[in-house]
Design a protein around this motif. Structure first.
Motif, PDB file in Angstrom:
ATOM      1  N   THR A 177      36.473  48.994  49.275  1.00 17.41           N
ATOM      2  CA  THR A 177      36.321  47.631  49.775  1.00 17.41           C
ATOM      3  C   THR A 177      35.666  46.741  48.727  1.00 17.41           C
ATOM      4  O   THR A 177      36.100  45.605  48.498  1.00 17.41           O
ATOM      5  CB  THR A 177      35.488  47.630  51.071  1.00 17.41           C
ATOM      6  OG1 THR A 177      36.165  48.437  52.044  1.00 17.41           O
ATOM      7  CG2 THR A 177      35.317  46.230  51.620  1.00 17.41           C
ATOM      8  N   GLU A 189      38.183  45.979  46.144  1.00 20.20           N
ATOM      9  CA  GLU A 189      39.121  44.958  46.628  1.00 20.20           C
ATOM     10  C   GLU A 189      38.538  43.563  46.466  1.00 20.20           C
ATOM     11  O   GLU A 189      39.229  42.640  46.027  1.00 20.20           O
ATOM     12  CB  GLU A 189      39.439  45.205  48.105  1.00 20.20           C
ATOM     13  CG  GLU A 189      40.789  45.792  48.343  1.00 20.20           C
ATOM     14  CD  GLU A 189      41.046  45.966  49.837  1.00 20.20           C
ATOM     15  OE1 GLU A 189      40.944  44.986  50.604  1.00 20.20           O
ATOM     16  OE2 GLU A 189      41.354  47.097  50.212  1.00 20.20           O
ATOM     17  N   ASN A 190      37.269  43.426  46.820  1.00 15.08           N
ATOM     18  CA  ASN A 190      36.600  42.134  46.667  1.00 15.08           C
ATOM     19  C   ASN A 190      36.526  41.733  45.191  1.00 15.08           C
ATOM     20  O   ASN A 190      36.693  40.561  44.850  1.00 15.08           O
ATOM     21  CB  ASN A 190      35.198  42.176  47.275  1.00 15.08           C
ATOM     22  CG  ASN A 190      35.248  42.349  48.778  1.00 15.08           C
ATOM     23  OD1 ASN A 190      36.233  41.994  49.417  1.00 15.08           O
ATOM     24  ND2 ASN A 190      34.201  42.906  49.331  1.00 15.08           N
ATOM     25  N   ARG A 191      36.292  42.711  44.340  1.00  7.84           N
ATOM     26  CA  ARG A 191      36.234  42.444  42.900  1.00  7.84           C
ATOM     27  C   ARG A 191      37.601  42.027  42.365  1.00  7.84           C
ATOM     28  O   ARG A 191      37.695  41.223  41.438  1.00  7.84           O
ATOM     29  CB  ARG A 191      35.733  43.693  42.171  1.00  7.84           C
ATOM     30  CG  ARG A 191      35.236  43.426  40.795  1.00  7.84           C
ATOM     31  CD  ARG A 191      34.522  44.648  40.261  1.00  7.84           C
ATOM     32  NE  ARG A 191      34.899  44.793  38.879  1.00  7.84           N
ATOM     33  CZ  ARG A 191      34.967  45.925  38.243  1.00  7.84           C
ATOM     34  NH1 ARG A 191      34.686  47.052  38.850  1.00  7.84           N
ATOM     35  NH2 ARG A 191      35.321  45.969  36.977  1.00  7.84           N
ATOM     36  N   LEU A 192      38.656  42.562  42.959  1.00  8.91           N
ATOM     37  CA  LEU A 192      40.014  42.217  42.539  1.00  8.91           C
ATOM     38  C   LEU A 192      40.260  40.723  42.703  1.00  8.91           C
ATOM     39  O   LEU A 192      40.873  40.089  41.839  1.00  8.91           O
ATOM     40  CB  LEU A 192      41.046  43.014  43.338  1.00  8.91           C
ATOM     41  CG  LEU A 192      42.511  42.736  43.060  1.00  8.91           C
ATOM     42  CD1 LEU A 192      42.846  43.047  41.602  1.00  8.91           C
ATOM     43  CD2 LEU A 192      43.398  43.543  43.973  1.00  8.91           C
ATOM     44  N   GLU A 193      39.768  40.161  43.795  1.00  4.97           N
ATOM     45  CA  GLU A 193      39.930  38.721  44.021  1.00  4.97           C
ATOM     46  C   GLU A 193      39.261  37.920  42.900  1.00  4.97           C
ATOM     47  O   GLU A 193      39.794  36.909  42.442  1.00  4.97           O
ATOM     48  CB  GLU A 193      39.357  38.337  45.374  1.00  4.97           C
ATOM     49  CG  GLU A 193      40.140  38.912  46.528  1.00  4.97           C
ATOM     50  CD  GLU A 193      39.465  38.695  47.865  1.00  4.97           C
ATOM     51  OE1 GLU A 193      38.455  37.970  47.925  1.00  4.97           O
ATOM     52  OE2 GLU A 193      39.946  39.262  48.854  1.00  4.97           O
ATOM     53  N   ASP A 194      38.104  38.397  42.436  1.00  2.00           N
ATOM     54  CA  ASP A 194      37.409  37.727  41.337  1.00  2.00           C
ATOM     55  C   ASP A 194      38.171  37.893  40.018  1.00  2.00           C
ATOM     56  O   ASP A 194      38.173  37.005  39.178  1.00  2.00           O
ATOM     57  CB  ASP A 194      35.989  38.272  41.175  1.00  2.00           C
ATOM     58  CG  ASP A 194      35.121  37.948  42.380  1.00  2.00           C
ATOM     59  OD1 ASP A 194      35.452  36.991  43.112  1.00  2.00           O
ATOM     60  OD2 ASP A 194      34.124  38.658  42.590  1.00  2.00           O
ATOM     61  N   GLU A 243      41.287  37.943  39.557  1.00  2.00           N
ATOM     62  CA  GLU A 243      42.449  37.063  39.478  1.00  2.00           C
ATOM     63  C   GLU A 243      42.112  35.792  38.715  1.00  2.00           C
ATOM     64  O   GLU A 243      42.981  35.162  38.130  1.00  2.00           O
ATOM     65  CB  GLU A 243      42.959  36.742  40.877  1.00  2.00           C
ATOM     66  CG  GLU A 243      43.582  37.938  41.569  1.00  2.00           C
ATOM     67  CD  GLU A 243      43.953  37.655  43.012  1.00  2.00           C
ATOM     68  OE1 GLU A 243      43.614  36.565  43.524  1.00  2.00           O
ATOM     69  OE2 GLU A 243      44.577  38.518  43.636  1.00  2.00           O
ATOM     70  N   LYS A 244      40.827  35.445  38.696  1.00  2.00           N
ATOM     71  CA  LYS A 244      40.392  34.244  37.997  1.00  2.00           C
ATOM     72  C   LYS A 244      39.991  34.530  36.556  1.00  2.00           C
ATOM     73  O   LYS A 244      39.785  33.616  35.777  1.00  2.00           O
ATOM     74  CB  LYS A 244      39.203  33.628  38.734  1.00  2.00           C
ATOM     75  CG  LYS A 244      39.501  33.313  40.178  1.00  2.00           C
ATOM     76  CD  LYS A 244      38.227  33.003  40.926  1.00  2.00           C
ATOM     77  CE  LYS A 244      38.535  32.975  42.421  1.00  2.00           C
ATOM     78  NZ  LYS A 244      37.353  33.062  43.233  1.00  2.00           N
TER      79      LYS A 244
END
Length: 84
Positions: free
Chosen positions: A12, A15-20, A22-23
């Motif tokens: 989890t 996953e949250n780190r993946l969103e970061d 993307e930037k």
């Protein structure tokens, strides 16, 4: 080895780190993320495989014990125990 809960939390967090990520445009950070994800996922699969093996072993033991109980009750003319 980590528990299933710990592995879930780790995935989890990744996953949250993946969103970061993307930037982010740094290839090195993305590669570290992929390595961490792969390791966590591998640990999860290993844990699940271990649980599956344990369940199969316990089921096999239960069958063997039932067969042995039946054999003993048949040889002594006993009434087999009731199932719960």
């Amino acid at each position: 080895m980590a528990t299933l809960y710990e592995l879930h939390d780790e995935l989890t967090a990744l996953e949250n780190r993946l969103e970061d990520l993307e930037k982010v445009d740094r290839q090195e950070e993305i590669e570290r993320f992929i390595e961490a994800w792969t390791n966590a996922e591998g640990s999860l699969h290993d844990k699940i495989d271990g649980y599956a093996c344990l369940i199969q072993e316990l089921e096999a033991r239960a069958i063997m014990r039932q067969d042995e109980a039946k054999r003993l009750s048949d040889s002594f003319g006993c009434v087999p125990p009731r199932k719960c």
